[in-house]
Design a protein around this motif. Structure first.
Motif, short mmCIF file in Angstrom:
data_model
loop_
_atom_site.label_atom_id
_atom_site.label_comp_id
_atom_site.label_asym_id
_atom_site.label_seq_id
_atom_site.Cartn_x
_atom_site.Cartn_y
_atom_site.Cartn_z
N ASP A 13 0.77 -1.19 -0.08
CA ASP A 13 -0.13 0.05 0.02
C ASP A 13 0.73 1.19 0.03
O ASP A 13 1.79 1.36 0.75
N ALA A 15 2.57 2.36 -2.69
CA ALA A 15 4.00 2.11 -3.65
C ALA A 15 3.40 2.88 -4.76
O ALA A 15 4.63 3.22 -5.67
N GLY A 16 2.09 3.49 -5.29
CA GLY A 16 1.86 4.21 -6.65
C GLY A 16 1.21 3.70 -7.49
O GLY A 16 1.17 4.05 -8.58
N ALA A 147 -1.39 11.16 2.54
CA ALA A 147 -2.52 10.89 1.58
C ALA A 147 -3.66 10.70 2.03
O ALA A 147 -4.88 11.18 1.49
N ALA A 184 9.68 1.74 -7.39
CA ALA A 184 8.77 2.55 -7.16
C ALA A 184 9.45 3.59 -6.05
O ALA A 184 8.41 4.74 -5.75
N1 LIG Z 1 6.96 8.44 -7.61
C1 LIG Z 1 6.30 8.92 -6.29
N2 LIG Z 1 7.01 9.78 -5.54
C2 LIG Z 1 6.20 10.33 -4.45
N3 LIG Z 1 4.80 10.33 -4.09
C3 LIG Z 1 4.41 9.55 -4.80
C4 LIG Z 1 4.90 8.73 -6.05
N4 LIG Z 1 3.90 7.86 -6.57
C5 LIG Z 1 2.79 7.93 -5.92
N5 LIG Z 1 3.16 9.02 -4.86
C6 LIG Z 1 2.19 9.41 -4.06
O1 LIG Z 1 1.75 8.47 -2.87
C7 LIG Z 1 0.69 8.22 -2.41
C8 LIG Z 1 0.17 6.78 -2.58
O2 LIG Z 1 0.19 6.63 -3.97
P1 LIG Z 1 -1.12 5.48 -4.39
O3 LIG Z 1 -0.96 5.61 -6.05
O4 LIG Z 1 -2.45 5.83 -4.04
O5 LIG Z 1 -0.43 4.01 -4.14
P2 LIG Z 1 -1.05 2.86 -4.12
O6 LIG Z 1 -2.26 2.74 -5.02
O7 LIG Z 1 -0.16 1.81 -4.63
O8 LIG Z 1 -1.39 2.16 -2.70
C9 LIG Z 1 -0.32 9.35 -3.03
O9 LIG Z 1 -0.35 10.32 -2.42
C10 LIG Z 1 0.73 9.68 -4.43
O10 LIG Z 1 0.67 10.89 -4.92
#
Ligand SMILES: Nc1ncnc2c1ncn2[C@@H]1O[C@H](COP(=O)(O)OP(=O)(O)O)[C@@H](O)[C@H]1O
Ligand SMILES: Cc1cn([C@H]2C[C@H](O)[C@@H](COP(=O)(O)OP(=O)(O)O)O2)c(=O)[nH]c1=O
Length: 204
Positions: A13, A15-16, A147, A184
């Motif tokens: 969770d 990771a982006g 977030a 990531a």
């Molecule tokens: N490469 C990155 N660097 C910094 N922050 C990121 C990066 N990728 C995603 N985020 C931020 O991290 C948070 C979690 O990302 P998210 O896409 O919701 O992760 P997941 O779906 O894998 O749980 C969000 O606020 C997003 O904007």
């Protein structure tokens, strides 16, 4: 692009995955694909109900495993199989690897039991490509904290996410040809570039 294709997104969770799903969807649509985007647990009304239970109610590890695979069976029959049969590209935010990672690595359910459930529920069918967003658990926790508020899994500690990450690595080692490991920890642009390169390597 008209051939059916099944792509899953995996990782701990924060990771982006969600951030980058949309870009892949746009890229594939631009290439002419009809994209079916979904998520697990979920993707059908019953599976979404099971998701609410799994994310919010305390339960035994095996119960959790049975519920995520029950949700997957519904999703597989009602959404994924028909979409692939219609020649669509299925983009799924998590699939069976998440059960090996979270219920197996995180909760300690036996790998063999999960393999049996995988055979039962989806006849062992794996995605054509799994994009594994690999990130240090401490960095993932920092990103999540900035977030959103935590569900039952996101409230777990760093040791839990360390085990989840190690179980993803085990799946990666067991079926390397199916996976693309994405670092990531890089910037948003860096991750996007890795994704584009991974798809290009496979001719997509
Ligand atoms: N490469 C990155 N660097 C910094 N922050 C990121 C990066 N990728 C995603 N985020 C931020 O991290 C948070 C979690 O990302 P998210 O896409 O919701 O992760 P997941 O779906 O894998 O749980 C969000 O606020 C997003 O904007
Ligand atoms: C698919 C699946 C998800 N999960 C967990 C991992 C996630 O913490 C949670 C929901 O996934 P996710 O959709 O990534 O959460 P969010 O909406 O916060 O982005 O479900 C399992 O434990 N087993 C599974 O088989």
């Amino acid at each position: 692009m008209t051939r059916p294709l099944f792509i899953s997104y995996e990782g701990i969770d924060g990771a982006g995955k969600s951030t980058h799903l949309e870009a892949t969807e746009a890229r594939l649509r631009a290439a002419g694909a009809i994209v079916c985007r979904s998520r697990e647990p979920g993707g059908t009304p019953l599976a979404e109900t099971l998701r609410e239970m799994v994310l919010n109610q305390p339960m035994a590890p095996l119960t959790e495993a049975l519920l995520v695979f029950a949700a997957r069976h519904e999703h597989w029959l009602q959404v994924i199989q028909p979409a692939l049969a219609a020649g669509q590209v299925v983009l799924c935010d998590r699939f069976a690897d998440a059960s090996f990672a979270y219920q197996g690595g995180g909760r300690g359910v036996a790998w063999e039991q999960l393999q049996a459930l995988e055979q039962w529920t989806v006849a062992g069918r794996a995605p054509d490509l799994t994009l594994w967003f690999d990130l240090d658990p401490a960095e993932a926790a920092r990103r999540r904290a900035a977030a959103r508020s935590a569900d039952r899994f996101e409230a777990e500690d760093l040791a839990f996410f360390g085990r989840v990450r190690a179980a993803y690595a085990r799946r990666f080692e067991e079926q390397p040809q199916r996976f693309e490991r994405i670092d990531a920890g890089q910037s948003l642009d860096g991750v996007a570039a890795q994704l584009a390169a991974a798809l290009q390597r496979r001719g997509w």
